[in-house]
Design a protein around this motif. Structure first.
Motif, PDB file in Angstrom:
ATOM      1  N   ILE A   8       0.849  -1.218   0.006  1.00  0.00           N
ATOM      2  CA  ILE A   8      -0.007   0.167   0.110  1.00  0.00           C
ATOM      3  C   ILE A   8       0.833   1.277  -0.008  1.00  0.00           C
ATOM      4  CG2 ILE A   8      -1.659   1.424   1.353  1.00  0.00           C
ATOM      5  CD1 ILE A   8      -3.243  -1.348   1.946  1.00  0.00           C
ATOM      6  N   PRO A   9       1.817   1.405   0.822  1.00  0.00           N
ATOM      7  CA  PRO A   9       2.652   2.646   0.650  1.00  0.00           C
ATOM      8  C   PRO A   9       3.645   2.812  -0.501  1.00  0.00           C
ATOM      9  CG  PRO A   9       2.921   1.443   2.836  1.00  0.00           C
ATOM     10  CD  PRO A   9       2.130   0.608   2.115  1.00  0.00           C
ATOM     11  N   GLY A  10       4.069   1.533  -0.873  1.00  0.00           N
ATOM     12  CA  GLY A  10       4.678   1.384  -2.161  1.00  0.00           C
ATOM     13  C   GLY A  10       3.765   2.031  -3.595  1.00  0.00           C
ATOM     14  N   MET A  11       2.642   1.399  -3.456  1.00  0.00           N
ATOM     15  CA  MET A  11       1.576   1.854  -4.712  1.00  0.00           C
ATOM     16  C   MET A  11       1.334   3.544  -4.457  1.00  0.00           C
ATOM     17  SD  MET A  11       1.402  -0.379  -6.800  1.00  0.00           S
ATOM     18  CE  MET A  11       2.866  -1.187  -6.336  1.00  0.00           C
ATOM     19  N   LEU A  12       1.148   3.872  -3.240  1.00  0.00           N
ATOM     20  CA  LEU A  12       1.013   5.372  -2.856  1.00  0.00           C
ATOM     21  C   LEU A  12       1.903   6.059  -3.339  1.00  0.00           C
ATOM     22  CD1 LEU A  12      -0.810   5.464   0.499  1.00  0.00           C
ATOM     23  CD2 LEU A  12      -1.789   6.026  -1.737  1.00  0.00           C
ATOM     24  N   PHE A  13       3.344   5.807  -3.040  1.00  0.00           N
ATOM     25  CA  PHE A  13       4.430   6.491  -3.572  1.00  0.00           C
ATOM     26  C   PHE A  13       4.354   6.496  -5.053  1.00  0.00           C
ATOM     27  CE2 PHE A  13       8.761   6.305  -4.768  1.00  0.00           C
ATOM     28  CZ  PHE A  13       9.393   7.425  -4.591  1.00  0.00           C
ATOM     29  N   LEU A  14       4.150   5.441  -5.689  1.00  0.00           N
ATOM     30  CA  LEU A  14       4.396   5.229  -7.038  1.00  0.00           C
ATOM     31  C   LEU A  14       3.378   6.120  -7.973  1.00  0.00           C
ATOM     32  CD1 LEU A  14       5.379   1.584  -8.061  1.00  0.00           C
ATOM     33  CD2 LEU A  14       6.765   3.461  -8.255  1.00  0.00           C
ATOM     34  N   GLY A  15       2.209   6.140  -7.277  1.00  0.00           N
ATOM     35  CA  GLY A  15       1.143   6.954  -7.596  1.00  0.00           C
ATOM     36  C   GLY A  15       1.375   8.332  -7.696  1.00  0.00           C
ATOM     37  N   LEU A  16       1.764   8.705  -6.541  1.00  0.00           N
ATOM     38  CA  LEU A  16       2.260  10.359  -6.479  1.00  0.00           C
ATOM     39  C   LEU A  16       3.454  10.749  -7.282  1.00  0.00           C
ATOM     40  CD1 LEU A  16       1.908  10.693  -2.688  1.00  0.00           C
ATOM     41  CD2 LEU A  16       0.355  11.537  -4.159  1.00  0.00           C
ATOM     42  N   ALA A  17       4.521   9.870  -7.503  1.00  0.00           N
ATOM     43  CA  ALA A  17       5.315   9.902  -8.412  1.00  0.00           C
ATOM     44  C   ALA A  17       4.803  10.241  -9.865  1.00  0.00           C
ATOM     45  CB  ALA A  17       6.537   9.029  -8.396  1.00  0.00           C
ATOM     46  N   THR A  18       3.921   9.439 -10.264  1.00  0.00           N
ATOM     47  CA  THR A  18       3.572   9.308 -11.583  1.00  0.00           C
ATOM     48  C   THR A  18       2.791  10.753 -11.733  1.00  0.00           C
ATOM     49  OG1 THR A  18       3.387   7.126 -11.569  1.00  0.00           O
ATOM     50  CG2 THR A  18       1.933   8.413 -13.211  1.00  0.00           C
ATOM     51  N   VAL A  19       2.038  11.253 -10.720  1.00  0.00           N
ATOM     52  CA  VAL A  19       1.361  12.312 -10.612  1.00  0.00           C
ATOM     53  C   VAL A  19       2.430  13.585 -10.896  1.00  0.00           C
ATOM     54  CG1 VAL A  19      -0.298  14.025  -9.488  1.00  0.00           C
ATOM     55  CG2 VAL A  19      -0.913  11.548  -9.848  1.00  0.00           C
ATOM     56  N   ALA A  20       3.399  13.517 -10.260  1.00  0.00           N
ATOM     57  CA  ALA A  20       4.274  14.587 -10.031  1.00  0.00           C
ATOM     58  C   ALA A  20       5.187  14.787 -11.565  1.00  0.00           C
ATOM     59  CB  ALA A  20       5.368  14.219  -8.988  1.00  0.00           C
ATOM     60  N   VAL A  21       5.470  13.509 -12.115  1.00  0.00           N
ATOM     61  CA  VAL A  21       5.782  13.457 -13.507  1.00  0.00           C
ATOM     62  C   VAL A  21       5.050  14.050 -14.570  1.00  0.00           C
ATOM     63  CG1 VAL A  21       6.800  12.033 -15.265  1.00  0.00           C
ATOM     64  CG2 VAL A  21       7.639  11.868 -12.816  1.00  0.00           C
ATOM     65  N   LEU A  22       3.669  13.726 -14.521  1.00  0.00           N
ATOM     66  CA  LEU A  22       2.687  14.202 -15.388  1.00  0.00           C
ATOM     67  C   LEU A  22       2.686  15.952 -15.350  1.00  0.00           C
ATOM     68  CD1 LEU A  22       0.129  11.458 -15.381  1.00  0.00           C
ATOM     69  CD2 LEU A  22       1.627  12.113 -17.180  1.00  0.00           C
ATOM     70  N   PHE A  23       2.554  16.325 -14.017  1.00  0.00           N
ATOM     71  CA  PHE A  23       2.530  17.862 -13.818  1.00  0.00           C
ATOM     72  C   PHE A  23       3.671  18.431 -14.161  1.00  0.00           C
ATOM     73  CE2 PHE A  23      -1.139  17.269 -11.002  1.00  0.00           C
ATOM     74  CZ  PHE A  23      -1.829  18.033 -11.236  1.00  0.00           C
ATOM     75  N   TRP A  24       4.862  17.857 -14.001  1.00  0.00           N
ATOM     76  CA  TRP A  24       6.132  18.402 -14.528  1.00  0.00           C
ATOM     77  C   TRP A  24       6.268  18.401 -16.219  1.00  0.00           C
ATOM     78  CZ3 TRP A  24       9.688  15.985 -17.779  1.00  0.00           C
ATOM     79  CH2 TRP A  24      11.097  16.606 -17.955  1.00  0.00           C
ATOM     80  N   ALA A  25       5.734  17.564 -16.852  1.00  0.00           N
ATOM     81  CA  ALA A  25       5.785  17.448 -18.246  1.00  0.00           C
ATOM     82  C   ALA A  25       4.906  18.447 -18.687  1.00  0.00           C
ATOM     83  CB  ALA A  25       5.397  15.917 -18.815  1.00  0.00           C
ATOM     84  N   ALA A  26       3.779  18.820 -18.218  1.00  0.00           N
ATOM     85  CA  ALA A  26       2.638  19.524 -18.602  1.00  0.00           C
ATOM     86  C   ALA A  26       3.166  21.192 -18.183  1.00  0.00           C
ATOM     87  CB  ALA A  26       1.472  19.357 -17.864  1.00  0.00           C
ATOM     88  N   ARG A  27       3.877  21.236 -17.337  1.00  0.00           N
ATOM     89  CA  ARG A  27       4.499  22.531 -17.047  1.00  0.00           C
ATOM     90  C   ARG A  27       5.395  23.144 -17.921  1.00  0.00           C
ATOM     91  NH1 ARG A  27       5.584  22.852 -11.254  1.00  0.00           N
ATOM     92  NH2 ARG A  27       3.438  23.081 -10.959  1.00  0.00           N
ATOM     93  N   THR A  28       6.469  21.849 -18.305  1.00  0.00           N
ATOM     94  CA  THR A  28       7.370  22.357 -18.967  1.00  0.00           C
ATOM     95  C   THR A  28       7.114  22.126 -20.621  1.00  0.00           C
ATOM     96  OG1 THR A  28       8.245  19.954 -19.164  1.00  0.00           O
ATOM     97  CG2 THR A  28       9.156  21.524 -17.322  1.00  0.00           C
ATOM     98  N   GLY A  29       6.002  21.964 -21.169  1.00  0.00           N
ATOM     99  CA  GLY A  29       5.539  22.153 -22.440  1.00  0.00           C
ATOM    100  C   GLY A  29       5.807  20.829 -23.321  1.00  0.00           C
ATOM    101  N   GLN A  30       5.767  19.917 -22.733  1.00  0.00           N
ATOM    102  CA  GLN A  30       6.024  18.550 -23.182  1.00  0.00           C
ATOM    103  C   GLN A  30       4.766  18.097 -24.144  1.00  0.00           C
ATOM    104  OE1 GLN A  30       8.773  16.919 -23.244  1.00  0.00           O
ATOM    105  NE2 GLN A  30       9.742  18.346 -22.029  1.00  0.00           N
ATOM    106  N   PHE A  31       3.884  18.533 -23.677  1.00  0.00           N
ATOM    107  CA  PHE A  31       2.377  18.338 -24.549  1.00  0.00           C
ATOM    108  C   PHE A  31       1.982  19.283 -25.507  1.00  0.00           C
ATOM    109  CE2 PHE A  31       2.113  15.823 -20.369  1.00  0.00           C
ATOM    110  CZ  PHE A  31       2.490  14.844 -20.915  1.00  0.00           C
ATOM    111  N   GLU A  32       2.793  20.388 -25.811  1.00  0.00           N
ATOM    112  CA  GLU A  32       2.361  21.547 -26.646  1.00  0.00           C
ATOM    113  C   GLU A  32       2.034  21.021 -28.352  1.00  0.00           C
ATOM    114  OE1 GLU A  32       1.472  24.661 -25.460  1.00  0.00           O
ATOM    115  OE2 GLU A  32       1.575  23.889 -23.557  1.00  0.00           O
ATOM    116  N   ASP A  33       3.289  20.496 -28.679  1.00  0.00           N
ATOM    117  CA  ASP A  33       3.107  20.168 -30.231  1.00  0.00           C
ATOM    118  C   ASP A  33       2.993  18.675 -30.536  1.00  0.00           C
ATOM    119  OD1 ASP A  33       3.167  20.738 -32.832  1.00  0.00           O
ATOM    120  OD2 ASP A  33       5.211  21.009 -33.159  1.00  0.00           O
ATOM    121  N   LEU A  34       1.832  18.049 -30.358  1.00  0.00           N
ATOM    122  CA  LEU A  34       1.667  16.680 -30.576  1.00  0.00           C
ATOM    123  C   LEU A  34       1.660  16.403 -31.967  1.00  0.00           C
ATOM    124  CD1 LEU A  34      -0.732  15.946 -27.661  1.00  0.00           C
ATOM    125  CD2 LEU A  34       1.480  15.717 -27.461  1.00  0.00           C
ATOM    126  N   ASP A  35       1.356  17.110 -32.897  1.00  0.00           N
ATOM    127  CA  ASP A  35       1.448  16.538 -34.261  1.00  0.00           C
ATOM    128  C   ASP A  35       2.604  17.226 -34.839  1.00  0.00           C
ATOM    129  OD1 ASP A  35      -1.382  15.896 -33.806  1.00  0.00           O
ATOM    130  OD2 ASP A  35      -2.202  17.697 -34.215  1.00  0.00           O
TER     131      ASP A  35
END
Length: 70
Positions: A8-35
Protein backbone atom coordinates in the motif's frame (compact mmCIF):
# COMPACT_ATOMS: atom_id res chain seq x y z
CA UNK A 1 -1.48 -10.21 5.05
CA UNK A 2 1.84 -8.68 6.06
CA UNK A 3 2.65 -8.01 2.40
CA UNK A 4 -0.15 -5.44 2.20
CA UNK A 5 1.67 -3.25 4.73
CA UNK A 6 4.48 -2.86 2.21
CA UNK A 7 2.40 -2.79 -0.98
CA UNK A 8 0.00 0.00 0.00
CA UNK A 9 2.70 2.61 0.79
CA UNK A 10 4.65 1.49 -2.25
CA UNK A 11 1.67 1.97 -4.55
CA UNK A 12 0.87 5.34 -2.97
CA UNK A 13 4.47 6.44 -3.56
CA UNK A 14 4.43 5.26 -7.21
CA UNK A 15 1.08 6.95 -7.80
CA UNK A 16 2.25 10.26 -6.36
CA UNK A 17 5.49 10.05 -8.34
CA UNK A 18 3.50 9.45 -11.55
CA UNK A 19 1.25 12.43 -10.87
CA UNK A 20 4.30 14.60 -10.14
CA UNK A 21 5.96 13.57 -13.42
CA UNK A 22 2.77 14.32 -15.38
CA UNK A 23 2.47 17.77 -13.81
CA UNK A 24 6.17 18.44 -14.54
CA UNK A 25 5.72 17.39 -18.18
CA UNK A 26 2.66 19.60 -18.62
CA UNK A 27 4.38 22.57 -16.98
CA UNK A 28 7.51 22.30 -19.17
CA UNK A 29 5.53 22.13 -22.43
CA UNK A 30 6.01 18.46 -23.33
CA UNK A 31 2.44 18.23 -24.65
CA UNK A 32 2.36 21.50 -26.64
CA UNK A 33 2.99 20.20 -30.19
CA UNK A 34 1.70 16.65 -30.50
CA UNK A 35 1.21 16.72 -34.29
CA UNK A 36 4.42 18.50 -35.29
CA UNK A 37 6.65 15.44 -35.61
CA UNK A 38 4.07 13.55 -37.66
CA UNK A 39 3.68 16.42 -40.10
CA UNK A 40 7.43 17.07 -40.26
CA UNK A 41 8.01 13.53 -41.55
CA UNK A 42 5.69 14.13 -44.50
CA UNK A 43 7.23 17.46 -45.54
CA UNK A 44 10.00 17.78 -48.10
CA UNK A 45 13.29 19.20 -46.89
CA UNK A 46 13.02 22.03 -49.42
CA UNK A 47 9.85 23.28 -47.74
CA UNK A 48 11.39 23.15 -44.27
CA UNK A 49 14.73 24.82 -44.95
CA UNK A 50 15.01 26.55 -48.33
CA UNK A 51 18.55 26.93 -49.68
CA UNK A 52 20.25 30.27 -49.17
CA UNK A 53 20.84 32.39 -52.29
CA UNK A 54 24.44 32.44 -53.55
CA UNK A 55 26.66 35.20 -52.24
CA UNK A 56 27.33 38.20 -54.43
CA UNK A 57 30.32 37.65 -56.69
CA UNK A 58 30.24 33.85 -56.33
CA UNK A 59 31.58 31.83 -59.27
CA UNK A 60 28.66 29.98 -60.97
CA UNK A 61 30.96 27.17 -62.16
CA UNK A 62 31.97 26.39 -58.57
CA UNK A 63 28.31 26.42 -57.48
CA UNK A 64 27.34 23.94 -60.21
CA UNK A 65 30.27 21.72 -59.31
CA UNK A 66 29.29 21.70 -55.62
CA UNK A 67 25.69 20.79 -56.51
CA UNK A 68 26.91 17.95 -58.75
CA UNK A 69 28.74 16.47 -55.76
CA UNK A 70 25.47 16.09 -53.88
Amino acid sequence: MDVIYGLIPGMLFLGLATVAVLFWAARTGQFEDLDGDGRRILMDEDEIDPPAPPAAGADPAKLEKSHADL
